[in-house]
Motif scaffolding. Structure first.
Motif, mmCIF file in Angstrom:
data_model
loop_
_atom_site.group_PDB
_atom_site.id
_atom_site.type_symbol
_atom_site.label_atom_id
_atom_site.label_comp_id
_atom_site.label_asym_id
_atom_site.label_seq_id
_atom_site.Cartn_x
_atom_site.Cartn_y
_atom_site.Cartn_z
ATOM 1 N N THR A 41 46.243 39.222 45.242
ATOM 2 C CA THR A 41 45.876 38.623 43.948
ATOM 3 C C THR A 41 47.008 37.732 43.442
ATOM 4 O OG1 THR A 41 46.407 40.793 43.004
ATOM 5 C CG2 THR A 41 44.080 40.165 43.091
ATOM 6 N N GLY A 67 54.777 39.763 33.399
ATOM 7 C CA GLY A 67 53.772 40.735 32.926
ATOM 8 C C GLY A 67 52.560 40.762 33.829
ATOM 9 N N GLY A 95 48.638 43.995 46.180
ATOM 10 C CA GLY A 95 48.874 43.652 44.775
ATOM 11 C C GLY A 95 47.667 43.854 43.882
ATOM 12 N N ARG A 98 46.204 46.930 40.123
ATOM 13 C CA ARG A 98 47.493 47.185 39.480
ATOM 14 C C ARG A 98 47.321 47.981 38.194
ATOM 15 N NH1 ARG A 98 50.241 42.421 41.966
ATOM 16 N NH2 ARG A 98 52.459 42.425 41.495
ATOM 17 N N GLN A 102 41.392 48.130 36.859
ATOM 18 C CA GLN A 102 41.138 47.377 38.099
ATOM 19 C C GLN A 102 40.678 48.312 39.221
ATOM 20 O OE1 GLN A 102 44.518 44.894 39.171
ATOM 21 N NE2 GLN A 102 44.705 44.093 37.090
HETATM 22 P P1 AMP Z 1 52.652 39.410 43.324
HETATM 23 O O1 AMP Z 1 52.588 38.190 44.160
HETATM 24 O O2 AMP Z 1 51.700 40.482 43.769
HETATM 25 O O3 AMP Z 1 54.055 39.925 43.129
HETATM 26 O O4 AMP Z 1 52.147 38.978 41.861
HETATM 27 C C1 AMP Z 1 52.836 37.985 41.112
HETATM 28 C C2 AMP Z 1 52.380 38.049 39.661
HETATM 29 O O5 AMP Z 1 50.963 37.788 39.588
HETATM 30 C C3 AMP Z 1 52.560 39.411 39.003
HETATM 31 O O6 AMP Z 1 53.874 39.589 38.477
HETATM 32 C C4 AMP Z 1 51.500 39.334 37.906
HETATM 33 O O7 AMP Z 1 51.916 38.531 36.836
HETATM 34 C C5 AMP Z 1 50.346 38.610 38.614
HETATM 35 N N1 AMP Z 1 49.436 39.549 39.311
HETATM 36 C C6 AMP Z 1 49.214 39.648 40.654
HETATM 37 N N2 AMP Z 1 48.290 40.586 40.922
HETATM 38 C C7 AMP Z 1 47.921 41.099 39.725
HETATM 39 C C8 AMP Z 1 47.021 42.112 39.332
HETATM 40 N N3 AMP Z 1 46.301 42.818 40.242
HETATM 41 N N4 AMP Z 1 46.887 42.372 38.003
HETATM 42 C C9 AMP Z 1 47.595 41.687 37.078
HETATM 43 N N5 AMP Z 1 48.462 40.717 37.367
HETATM 44 C C10 AMP Z 1 48.643 40.413 38.686
#
Ligand code: AMP
Length: 228
Positions: A41, A67, A95, A98, A102
Motif C-alpha cells: 500500500t 502518520g 504494509g 495497518r 483495515q
Molecule cells: P510504507 O511504504 O509501507 O512504509 O508506507 C509509507 C507510508 O504510506 C506510511 O508511513 C503511511 O503514511 C502510508 N501507508 C502505507 N500503507 C498504509 C496503510 N495500510 N494504512 C495507512 N497508511 C499507510
C-alpha cells in the motif's frame, strides 16, 4: 474471521512489522520464489501521490509527517488493486493492514470471494536497529530492487544488480524525524494486529534481525507450509 485460515487456491499472505523490518525486501523475494504478487500500500500510495489523484492529494501530507493515511483511502486503493487479474495467483500484502479497521475490511473483501488469509507473518525486530536500517536504504528507480549503504550494496556502485538501472532513489519519509513518527504509529495502531491474527491461529513470528538470506529461508519455510 471465523477460525484459523485454511489454504485457498490463491494464497493470501500478510507481512507485519515496523518500518525497516524488511517487509518490502522479503515480499519481493517471496514474490519471485512462489509466483505471488507483492501488494504494497506504501507503493500504491506513492504512485497516487505522484499521479496527483484525489487519493494522492489527501495522502501526501500525512505520509510526509509519518502518520497513517485514512482507512477509507487505503482500503479503497487496496480493494481496487486486489481486483486486478494478476492477483488471482495469490498475493503478499506488504504494509497492509495497518489498523484493526483495515484488517476487518480485508477479511470482508476476501470473504466475498470465499477466501481467507493463509498466514500473517510478523517480522520481529528492535526499534533501535530500525532507524539505522531505514536511514541507509535506497532502491533502484527502474525495478525497485532494494539496497543499503551498509548491508547490501550493488556489485557495481550505482548500478542495479537486478536490471542494470542507474537511477537510485531514497524515500522522502526515510529521515529520522519521520521515522520516529512512523515507529510510533506502528506501535499504537499496527502492533495490535499481532494479537488479532494470533487470536485465530494465523500468526507466525520470524526473527528479522539477522542476515537477509537466513530470514528469507525462514519465511520461505513458513510460506511453503501455509500454502501447501
Ligand atoms: P510504507 O511504504 O509501507 O512504509 O508506507 C509509507 C507510508 O504510506 C506510511 O508511513 C503511511 O503514511 C502510508 N501507508 C502505507 N500503507 C498504509 C496503510 N495500510 N494504512 C495507512 N497508511 C499507510
Amino acid at each position: 474471521m471465523d477460525g484459523a485460515s485454511s489454504p485457498t487456491a490463491a494464497p493470501i499472505l500478510i507481512l507485519l512489522g515496523p518500518p525497516g523490518a524488511g517487509k518490502g525486501t522479503q515480499a519481493r523475494i517471496l514474490q519471485d520464489k512462489f509466483g505471488l504478487v507483492q501488494l504494497s500500500t506504501g507503493d500504491l500510495l506513492r504512485a497516487a501521490v505522484a499521479a496527483g489523484s484525489d487519493a494522492g492529494k489527501a495522502a501526501k501530507a500525512v505520509m510526509e509527517a509519518g502518520g497513517l493515511v485514512s482507512d477509507d483511502i487505503v482500503i479503497a486503493i487496496l480493494g481496487d488493486r486486489l481486483a486486478d487479474a494478476d492477483c488471482a495467483k495469490g498475493v503478499i500484502l506488504d504494509g497492509f493492514p495497518r489498523t484493526t479497521v483495515q484488517a476487518e475490511a480485508l477479511d470482508d473483501l476476501l470473504a466475498e470471494k470465499g477466501q481467507k488469509i493463509n498466514a500473517a507473518i510478523s517480522l520481529e525486530v528492535d526499534d533501535a536497529e530500525m532507524v539505522t536500517r531505514i536511514s541507509g536504504r535506497y532502491t533502484c528507480g527502474a525495478c525497485g530492487e532494494g539496497y543499503h549503504d551498509s548491508f547490501k550494496q550493488p556489485k557495481a556502485e550505482g548500478v542495479c544488480d537486478n536490471c542494470g538501472g542507474t537511477e537510485m532513489k531514497r524515500r522522502a519519509d526515510d529521515n529520522p524525524e519521520t521515522v520516529a513518527q512512523r515507529l510510533e504509529a506502528y506501535h499504537a495502531q499496527t502492533a495490535p494486529l499481532i494479537t488479532y491474527y494470533d487470536g485465530f491461529g494465523a500468526l507466525q513470528r520470524v526473527d528479522a534481525m539477522g542476515d537477509i538470506g537466513k530470514i528469507s529461508s525462514d519465511l520461505g519455510a513458513i510460506v511453503k507450509v501455509a500454502t501447501a
